[in-house]
Each structure stands twice: as structure tokens, then as C-alpha cells.
Design a protein around this motif. Structure first.
Motif, PDB file in Angstrom:
ATOM      1  N   ILE A  99       0.807  -1.133   0.005  1.00 51.51           N
ATOM      2  CA  ILE A  99      -0.087   0.141  -0.050  1.00 51.51           C
ATOM      3  C   ILE A  99       0.879   1.120  -0.163  1.00 51.51           C
ATOM      4  O   ILE A  99       2.048   1.293   0.508  1.00 51.51           O
ATOM      5  CB  ILE A  99      -1.121  -0.039   1.139  1.00 51.51           C
ATOM      6  CG1 ILE A  99      -0.103   0.036   2.523  1.00 51.51           C
ATOM      7  CG2 ILE A  99      -2.067  -0.982   1.254  1.00 51.51           C
ATOM      8  CD1 ILE A  99      -1.038   0.050   3.973  1.00 51.51           C
ATOM      9  N   TRP A 100       0.193   2.347  -0.393  1.00 54.28           N
ATOM     10  CA  TRP A 100       0.902   3.598  -0.154  1.00 54.28           C
ATOM     11  C   TRP A 100       0.067   4.679   0.384  1.00 54.28           C
ATOM     12  O   TRP A 100      -0.907   4.698   0.245  1.00 54.28           O
ATOM     13  CB  TRP A 100       1.270   4.073  -1.916  1.00 54.28           C
ATOM     14  CG  TRP A 100       2.077   5.439  -1.661  1.00 54.28           C
ATOM     15  CD1 TRP A 100       3.285   5.580  -1.945  1.00 54.28           C
ATOM     16  CD2 TRP A 100       1.481   6.756  -1.806  1.00 54.28           C
ATOM     17  NE1 TRP A 100       3.577   6.865  -1.990  1.00 54.28           N
ATOM     18  CE2 TRP A 100       2.572   7.702  -1.871  1.00 54.28           C
ATOM     19  CE3 TRP A 100       0.142   7.449  -1.565  1.00 54.28           C
ATOM     20  CZ2 TRP A 100       2.478   9.126  -1.750  1.00 54.28           C
ATOM     21  CZ3 TRP A 100       0.057   8.854  -1.519  1.00 54.28           C
ATOM     22  CH2 TRP A 100       1.208   9.701  -1.627  1.00 54.28           C
ATOM     23  N   GLY A 101       0.864   5.369   1.372  1.00 54.77           N
ATOM     24  CA  GLY A 101       0.086   6.103   2.355  1.00 54.77           C
ATOM     25  C   GLY A 101       0.712   6.014   3.896  1.00 54.77           C
ATOM     26  O   GLY A 101       0.110   6.598   4.774  1.00 54.77           O
ATOM     27  N   VAL A 102       1.639   5.168   4.088  1.00 58.67           N
ATOM     28  CA  VAL A 102       2.381   5.025   5.233  1.00 58.67           C
ATOM     29  C   VAL A 102       3.746   4.743   4.905  1.00 58.67           C
ATOM     30  O   VAL A 102       4.305   3.857   4.061  1.00 58.67           O
ATOM     31  CB  VAL A 102       1.847   3.829   5.822  1.00 58.67           C
ATOM     32  CG1 VAL A 102       1.732   2.459   5.156  1.00 58.67           C
ATOM     33  CG2 VAL A 102       2.226   3.572   7.545  1.00 58.67           C
ATOM     34  N   ASP A 103       4.587   5.132   5.929  1.00 62.30           N
ATOM     35  CA  ASP A 103       6.062   4.925   5.578  1.00 62.30           C
ATOM     36  C   ASP A 103       6.442   3.541   6.373  1.00 62.30           C
ATOM     37  O   ASP A 103       5.924   2.979   7.127  1.00 62.30           O
ATOM     38  CB  ASP A 103       6.773   6.058   6.438  1.00 62.30           C
ATOM     39  CG  ASP A 103       7.020   7.439   5.683  1.00 62.30           C
ATOM     40  OD1 ASP A 103       6.932   7.557   4.525  1.00 62.30           O
ATOM     41  OD2 ASP A 103       6.602   8.598   6.542  1.00 62.30           O
ATOM     42  N   PRO A 104       7.776   3.024   5.605  1.00 61.01           N
ATOM     43  CA  PRO A 104       7.882   1.780   5.969  1.00 61.01           C
ATOM     44  C   PRO A 104       8.168   1.612   7.507  1.00 61.01           C
ATOM     45  O   PRO A 104       7.884   0.414   8.068  1.00 61.01           O
ATOM     46  CB  PRO A 104       9.263   1.702   5.335  1.00 61.01           C
ATOM     47  CG  PRO A 104       9.211   2.525   4.104  1.00 61.01           C
ATOM     48  CD  PRO A 104       8.401   3.491   4.629  1.00 61.01           C
ATOM     49  N   GLY A 105       8.647   2.625   8.150  1.00 60.50           N
ATOM     50  CA  GLY A 105       8.994   2.228   9.632  1.00 60.50           C
ATOM     51  C   GLY A 105       7.805   2.760  10.473  1.00 60.50           C
ATOM     52  O   GLY A 105       7.901   2.672  11.850  1.00 60.50           O
ATOM     53  N   GLU A 106       6.736   3.145  10.108  1.00 62.01           N
ATOM     54  CA  GLU A 106       5.731   3.857  10.794  1.00 62.01           C
ATOM     55  C   GLU A 106       4.831   2.644  11.410  1.00 62.01           C
ATOM     56  O   GLU A 106       4.440   1.890  11.024  1.00 62.01           O
ATOM     57  CB  GLU A 106       4.755   4.792   9.883  1.00 62.01           C
ATOM     58  CG  GLU A 106       3.992   5.465  10.657  1.00 62.01           C
ATOM     59  CD  GLU A 106       2.992   6.495   9.682  1.00 62.01           C
ATOM     60  OE1 GLU A 106       2.059   6.843   9.949  1.00 62.01           O
ATOM     61  OE2 GLU A 106       3.406   6.541   8.295  1.00 62.01           O
ATOM     62  N   ILE A 107       4.616   3.099  12.686  1.00 61.36           N
ATOM     63  CA  ILE A 107       3.693   2.377  13.724  1.00 61.36           C
ATOM     64  C   ILE A 107       2.588   3.050  14.070  1.00 61.36           C
ATOM     65  O   ILE A 107       2.718   4.235  14.434  1.00 61.36           O
ATOM     66  CB  ILE A 107       4.424   1.750  14.970  1.00 61.36           C
ATOM     67  CG1 ILE A 107       5.954   1.178  14.641  1.00 61.36           C
ATOM     68  CG2 ILE A 107       3.539   0.844  15.718  1.00 61.36           C
ATOM     69  CD1 ILE A 107       5.970  -0.253  13.732  1.00 61.36           C
ATOM     70  N   ARG A 108       1.081   2.621  13.876  1.00 59.79           N
ATOM     71  CA  ARG A 108       0.144   3.138  14.109  1.00 59.79           C
ATOM     72  C   ARG A 108      -0.750   2.226  15.340  1.00 59.79           C
ATOM     73  O   ARG A 108      -0.874   1.116  15.048  1.00 59.79           O
ATOM     74  CB  ARG A 108      -0.700   3.503  12.897  1.00 59.79           C
ATOM     75  CG  ARG A 108       0.031   4.501  12.168  1.00 59.79           C
ATOM     76  CD  ARG A 108      -1.031   4.800  10.805  1.00 59.79           C
ATOM     77  NE  ARG A 108      -2.428   4.772  10.893  1.00 59.79           N
ATOM     78  CZ  ARG A 108      -3.062   5.909  11.242  1.00 59.79           C
ATOM     79  NH1 ARG A 108      -2.375   7.156  11.202  1.00 59.79           N
ATOM     80  NH2 ARG A 108      -4.389   5.940  11.344  1.00 59.79           N
ATOM     81  N   GLU A 109      -1.310   3.028  16.161  1.00 62.59           N
ATOM     82  CA  GLU A 109      -1.945   2.007  17.104  1.00 62.59           C
ATOM     83  C   GLU A 109      -3.489   2.424  16.863  1.00 62.59           C
ATOM     84  O   GLU A 109      -3.825   3.395  16.461  1.00 62.59           O
ATOM     85  CB  GLU A 109      -1.646   2.413  18.592  1.00 62.59           C
ATOM     86  CG  GLU A 109      -0.456   1.983  18.946  1.00 62.59           C
ATOM     87  CD  GLU A 109       0.230   2.445  20.112  1.00 62.59           C
ATOM     88  OE1 GLU A 109      -0.379   2.948  21.071  1.00 62.59           O
ATOM     89  OE2 GLU A 109       1.548   1.940  20.563  1.00 62.59           O
TER      90      GLU A 109
END
Length: 188
Positions: free
Chosen positions: A178-188
Motif C-alpha cells: 500500500i502507499w500512504g504509510v512510511d516503512p518504519g511507521e507504527i500506528r495504534e
């Protein structure tokens, strides 16, 4: 619908996930530069926008069904693109007053007034017939399929997987699809 001087969009729907796909790629000339401030974070250096103090780059979405992307940060600048789908994920790369320089997956974009953008996170499916799984594991049950170009709502993200939803369905997909999130990004 393809438009001259505008970002054309076609539809992509499959199983229970619906969205819009972009067509073509473009180069956008940027005539105005935005200042950015570097802030030292405890673990790494984070670039912050001078207006909002939010991270730059960051992801947002198009709030309405249409948004003009201009060559520079004012109404007097020429319109280079017209984004035509509410929820389209965009990446903010610079800030200047009430304007944000944004780009889509292909790097096309320009300066958009901040009122046309939303902090709601969405993502663009980049792999055709993407399998949404019941859990963030390669052997999880397939609960739905998504076509390349589908725009979905972004939920929780782990190091390698994100939960997405759309068309009444939700499931986990590899972050790399998917496109719209960085590779190292964590979301809760």
C-alpha cells in the motif's frame, strides 16, 4: 475520466473494497520554496513544518471531492492538477502559510490550500488482487480482495503489516503493498 492539465481518475472496485485509481505520472515544477525546521528527536532527527510544527513529510487525505494543486502557494498561481476523489492519500512535503505542497503516489501534485486536506489517514492499494487477511500473518485467512488503485482507510500498523478497511470489509495487508504509510511507521 482523463483531463488535460488535471489528475485523471478511473474507478477500481473488487469484492468488497472500493476505491479510485490514478492514471499517468507527471513532473511538477515547484516555483516556491518552503522553509523547514529540523528538530532533534531523542532517537533520530525529525523535520518539522514551520507553520504546524507537524512532521514533514507526512500523509493526509483530500477532504472534498475536488482539490486544485497549484504551481505556487497562492490563488494567483496556475493550477497544475485537479485531484478529484475524496479520501485520496497525499503526502505533504512542505508548508507555507495556509498552503501545503502535496504529492500523490506518482509524485504529481503542487500547492493545495490546507482547508482542502484532512488528517484522516487513507492508503492506496498498489498490488492487484491484494489479499486482506484476518490477522497480520502470511497464513491468515483471506477475508477480501482489493484491486490495485483502491483507496482504503488506514488503521493500525505494525512493523510489516497494516489494517485497512473499505466497502464494509477490513483486514491486514503487508505494508509494502500500500502507499500512504512510511516503512518504519507504527500506528495504534
Amino acid at each position: 475520466m482523463k483531463m488535460t492539465g488535471a489528475r485523471g481518475l478511473g474507478s477500481a472496485v473488487l469484492i468488497a473494497i472500493a476505491g479510485i485509481c490514478g492514471t499517468g505520472a507527471a513532473q511538477v515544477a515547484q516555483s516556491a520554496d518552503a522553509r523547514i525546521t529540523r528538530v532533534q528527536d531523542s532517537s533520530s532527527e525529525v523535520t518539522r513544518g514551520p507553520v504546524t510544527n507537524l512532521p514533514v513529510p507526512r500523509y493526509v487525505s483530500l477532504k472534498g471531492s475536488e482539490g486544485n494543486a497549484r504551481r505556487g502557494p497562492s490563488l494567483s498561481h496556475r493550477i497544475d492538477w485537479v485531484f478529484r476523489h475524496a479520501g485520496m492519500p497525499l503526502r505533504v512535503t512542505a508548508e507555507f502559510g495556509h498552503w501545503r505542497r502535496v504529492e500523490d503516489k506518482d509524485g504529481a501534485g503542487g500547492w493545495v490550500h490546507y482547508a482542502l486536506l484532512s488528517g484522516v489517514r487513507t492508503a492506496l492499494v498498489t498490488e492487484d488482487m491484494l489479499e486482506l487477511r484476518s490477522r497480520p500473518e502470511a497464513d491468515g485467512n483471506v477475508v477480501a480482495l482489493a484491486e490495485a488503485g483502491a483507496i482504503v482507510r488506514l488503521g493500525e500498523c505494525k512493523p510489516d503489516w497494516c489494517r485497512i478497511s473499505g466497502g464494509g470489509q477490513r483486514g491486514w495487508v503487508p505494508k509494502s503493498t500500500i502507499w500512504g504509510v512510511d516503512p518504519g511507521e507504527i500506528r495504534e
